[in-house]
Write a protein that holds these residues in place. Structure first.
Motif, short mmCIF file in Angstrom:
data_model
loop_
_atom_site.label_atom_id
_atom_site.label_comp_id
_atom_site.label_asym_id
_atom_site.label_seq_id
_atom_site.Cartn_x
_atom_site.Cartn_y
_atom_site.Cartn_z
N LEU A 163 0.83 -1.21 0.00
CA LEU A 163 0.00 0.00 0.00
C LEU A 163 0.86 1.26 0.00
O LEU A 163 0.57 2.24 -0.70
CB LEU A 163 -0.94 0.01 1.21
N SER A 164 1.96 1.22 0.78
CA SER A 164 2.79 2.42 0.87
C SER A 164 3.64 2.60 -0.40
O SER A 164 3.96 3.71 -0.79
CB SER A 164 3.66 2.38 2.12
N PHE A 202 -5.48 1.83 7.51
CA PHE A 202 -5.29 0.39 7.78
C PHE A 202 -4.63 0.22 9.15
O PHE A 202 -3.68 0.94 9.48
CB PHE A 202 -4.41 -0.18 6.66
N LEU A 203 -5.16 -0.73 9.93
CA LEU A 203 -4.66 -0.90 11.30
C LEU A 203 -3.15 -1.04 11.36
O LEU A 203 -2.46 -0.34 12.11
CB LEU A 203 -5.31 -2.13 11.95
N TYR A 204 -2.61 -1.93 10.54
CA TYR A 204 -1.20 -2.26 10.68
C TYR A 204 -0.26 -1.17 10.12
O TYR A 204 0.94 -1.27 10.27
CB TYR A 204 -0.91 -3.62 10.06
N SER A 205 -0.85 -0.15 9.50
CA SER A 205 -0.02 1.01 9.14
C SER A 205 0.26 1.86 10.38
O SER A 205 1.15 2.70 10.39
CB SER A 205 -0.74 1.88 8.11
N ASN A 206 -0.53 1.63 11.41
CA ASN A 206 -0.45 2.50 12.58
C ASN A 206 0.11 1.84 13.84
O ASN A 206 0.40 2.52 14.81
CB ASN A 206 -1.86 3.02 12.92
N THR A 207 0.23 0.49 13.82
CA THR A 207 0.61 -0.19 15.07
C THR A 207 2.03 0.12 15.51
O THR A 207 2.32 0.14 16.70
CB THR A 207 0.44 -1.71 14.96
N ASP A 208 2.94 0.34 14.55
CA ASP A 208 4.32 0.62 14.93
C ASP A 208 4.54 2.13 15.05
O ASP A 208 4.72 2.83 14.06
CB ASP A 208 5.29 0.03 13.90
N LEU A 209 4.51 2.58 16.30
CA LEU A 209 4.62 4.03 16.51
C LEU A 209 6.07 4.52 16.40
O LEU A 209 6.33 5.72 16.49
CB LEU A 209 4.03 4.41 17.88
N ARG A 210 7.01 3.60 16.22
CA ARG A 210 8.41 3.98 16.05
C ARG A 210 8.60 4.87 14.82
O ARG A 210 9.58 5.59 14.72
CB ARG A 210 9.29 2.73 15.91
N GLN A 211 7.64 4.79 13.91
CA GLN A 211 7.77 5.59 12.68
C GLN A 211 7.76 7.10 12.96
O GLN A 211 8.18 7.88 12.12
CB GLN A 211 6.64 5.23 11.70
N TYR A 212 7.29 7.50 14.15
CA TYR A 212 7.26 8.92 14.48
C TYR A 212 8.49 9.36 15.26
O TYR A 212 8.62 10.51 15.63
CB TYR A 212 6.00 9.27 15.27
N TYR A 221 12.89 8.76 16.26
CA TYR A 221 14.22 8.48 15.73
C TYR A 221 14.38 8.96 14.29
O TYR A 221 15.12 8.38 13.50
CB TYR A 221 14.54 6.96 15.78
N GLY A 222 13.63 9.97 13.89
CA GLY A 222 13.76 10.53 12.53
C GLY A 222 13.33 9.58 11.43
O GLY A 222 13.79 9.69 10.29
N ASN A 223 12.46 8.62 11.76
CA ASN A 223 11.98 7.68 10.75
C ASN A 223 10.97 8.33 9.81
O ASN A 223 10.40 9.38 10.12
CB ASN A 223 11.32 6.47 11.42
N GLN A 224 10.73 7.64 8.70
CA GLN A 224 9.68 8.08 7.78
C GLN A 224 8.37 7.40 8.14
O GLN A 224 8.37 6.24 8.55
CB GLN A 224 10.08 7.69 6.36
N THR A 225 7.27 8.11 7.99
CA THR A 225 5.98 7.47 8.25
C THR A 225 5.61 6.59 7.07
O THR A 225 6.11 6.76 5.97
CB THR A 225 4.87 8.53 8.45
N ASN A 226 4.72 5.62 7.34
CA ASN A 226 4.31 4.68 6.30
C ASN A 226 3.61 5.39 5.15
O ASN A 226 3.74 5.02 4.00
CB ASN A 226 3.38 3.62 6.88
#
Lengths: 248, 303
Positions: A185-186, A196-206, A208-213
């Motif tokens: 999807l991404s 989608f639920l699993y786009s949001n479950t890993d909050l690490r994306q916000y 350590y300077g990560n990119q969001t899904n």
């Protein structure tokens, strides 16, 4: 309510399966430690590596959550359970609580054994790299959210089906394909993918300077989506469990 | 409702996929009564029981247990019910004792002493700490009865309780239910074993295709007296005796046997026939009265 949770715990911990899972978790850590023995590694670095074993805990969470209701139907014991002067809501909630307790138990066990095994194999020396106790605990914190959602989803599946095998398989398939779905999807940057639920479950994306899904996703947005799914899963499982005619 | 009825089923109807499984069933069980639910497989016995204990929702109608409607206050109503629905499915990986503890925790006020008391009652003291998977079917059935009695219910519901019990066990169960009945505990028991029901119950409802087609009282002796029984006379001169009785009483249903004859008689007529035979100096070796059993009546009604 406390009594009911006590009952569910008794049924969970007196099963051999539960302890095989616990034993395997510790065994995997020890094997890990053997492989890493001759490398320059600190006990904290080991604890950090071990925190990724939570994906195994996710499997246990799915097995336990998706069978805790369905297995009562498979074995026919649900009849004995529901003819007591206790509402179905309480029975379902006691099962859910005992699943969460089990997952917490596994997380704490994983953390503690990783400290102990880390000390034994790598000593108490602090490492040169920047892993701190804080980063390890943060990792566990993020994982807990993922586990909570995974378990709640599997629990809903469990309340919908009478066969524990079907329930476990279905939960597994959805769990393992979810990351692929998010990825696909991404890739296409499908706008609705962020709901989608699993786009949001890993909050690490916000962090350590990560990119969001997906573009335009924020922490508040994800938390909101998670809460909506959480409430929805509970509503569905409760509705299905209360409505159902027990014919086993 | 009357004060004496513990269970009252009022116009209960259940439809599954537009098919009527239970059709306007009404009956009541009195205090201290053993009420039988008799019918062929698939007649709706278990479905009715499932509705009483809340495993299935009521389609129409209401069920009242000790004055409390199960649709209005299920939890309160269930306080007075102990039940086994079909097979007593226990947790096989737990011991018998752990199973009882499990159910005891679901109802406030059940002491450890009560669990031991119930264990003793069903005679499972020696094996109570064994895992249920090592129990025989009869032992599981008894454990099932133990869990149903834990909270001293005033209504006991047993679905096919004699399944898997040996004759001694069945007799024990029967005696025990009678003892409970004397203490004022009512029992609703379902079975397709007709002879069992006859020995066990005070009243029997015969159910067929979701309807109660007849309720028979088995205690009422007047009804028993009305019934004609098949009576076999064993005599030394069958032909002579047969002719005498046929001429004198004008019985139509009479049959000559090799060593006697058989006829349908009411209870009070037996001595009269006996007297006539004695007067004619016919030697009587035996008189056997076989009561028309519930089984005969049941088959008559359902076929």
């Amino acid at each position: 309510m406390l009594n009911l949770v006590q009952n569910e715990n008794m049924k969970l911990y007196l099963r051999i399966r539960t302890w095989i899972m616990v034993g395997l978790l510790v065994l995997i850590q020890i094997i890990f430690a053997f492989f890493l023995e001759n490398t320059v590694f600190s006990w904290l670095a080991f604890a950090d590596v071990s925190s990724y074993l939570t994906s195994i805990i996710a499997i246990y969470a799915i097995v336990t959550a998706s069978s805790i209701v369905a297995s009562e139907f498979s074995s026919g014991t649900i009849k004995m359970l529901l003819i007591r002067p206790v509402s179905r809501t309480k029975i379902l909630m006691s099962k859910y609580i005992s699943v969460l307790l089990y997952i917490s138990f596994l997380l704490i066990l994983n953390l503690l054994t990783s400290f102990i095994i880390g000390f034994i194999f790598f000593g108490s020396a602090s490492a040169s790299n920047d892993i701190t106790l804080g980063t390890v605990l943060q990792n566990y914190g993020f994982t807990s959210i993922e586990l909570l959602m995974t378990a709640t989803f599997a629990f809903m599946i469990s309340s919908l089906f009478r066969s524990s095998v079907l329930s476990i398989i279905l939960s597994f398939i959805i769990h393992f394909f979810s990351s692929t779905v998010v990825l696909v999807l991404s890739q296409f940057n499908y706008t609705y993918g962020k709901f989608f639920l699993y786009s949001n479950t890993d909050l690490r994306q916000y962090f350590y300077g990560n990119q969001t899904n997906f573009e335009g996703m924020t922490l508040t947005f994800s938390i909101f989506i998670l809460i909506v799914y959480f409430v929805l899963f509970h509503f569905v499982s409760l509705y299905a469990f209360k409505k159902r005619d027990v014919v086993v | 409702m009357t004060q004496s009825s513990v269970l009252e089923v009022k116009n209960v109807t259940k439809k599954i996929n537009n098919k009527t499984i239970i059709d306007q069933i009404s009956f009541s069980v009195n205090r201290g009564e053993i009420y039988g639910f008799l019918g062929p497989n698939g007649a709706g016995k278990t479905t009715t029981i499932r509705m009483i204990v809340g495993l299935m929702s009521l389609g129409e109608g209401d069920i009242i247990i000790n004055g409390t409607s199960i649709s209005k206050n299920f939890e309160k109503a269930m306080h007075s019910v102990g039940a086994i629905v079909e097979n007593p499915e226990m947790y096989k990986f737990l011991s018998g004792y752990q199973n009882l503890v499990h159910y005891a925790r679901m109802i406030p006020g059940i002491s450890k002493a009560r669990i031991l008391e119930v264990t003793k009652l069903i005679g499972l003291e020696d094996r109570i700490h064994d895992k249920v998977k090592r129990y025989s079917l009869g032992m599981r059935q008894r454990l099932g009865i133990a869990q149903a009695l834990l909270h001293k219910p005033s209504l006991l519901i047993l679905d096919e309780p004699t399944n898997g019990l040996d004759p001694a066990g069945i007799r024990e169960l029967r005696d025990y239910l009678r003892q409970l009945a004397n203490e004022g505990i009512s029992t609703l028991v379902s079975s397709h074993l007709l002879s069992e029901m006859e020995l066990m119950c005070d009243r029997v409802a015969i159910i067929k295709e979701g309807k109660i087609i007849d309720v028979k009282s088995l205690k009422d002796s007047s009804e028993h007296r009305e019934l004609q029984n098949k009576v076999i006379f064993e005599v030394n001169q069958p032909k002579k005796g047969f002719d005498i009785i046929k001429e004198k009483f004008e019985y139509k249903e009479m049959k000559l046997l090799e060593n006697g004859f058989v006829l349908l008689l009411k209870r009070e007529e037996i001595p009269k026939v006996n007297q006539s035979l004695v007067k004619e100096e016919i030697l009587i070796y035996s008189i056997n009265s076989t009561s028309k059993s519930l089984e005969d009546q049941f088959l008559e009604l359902t076929n």
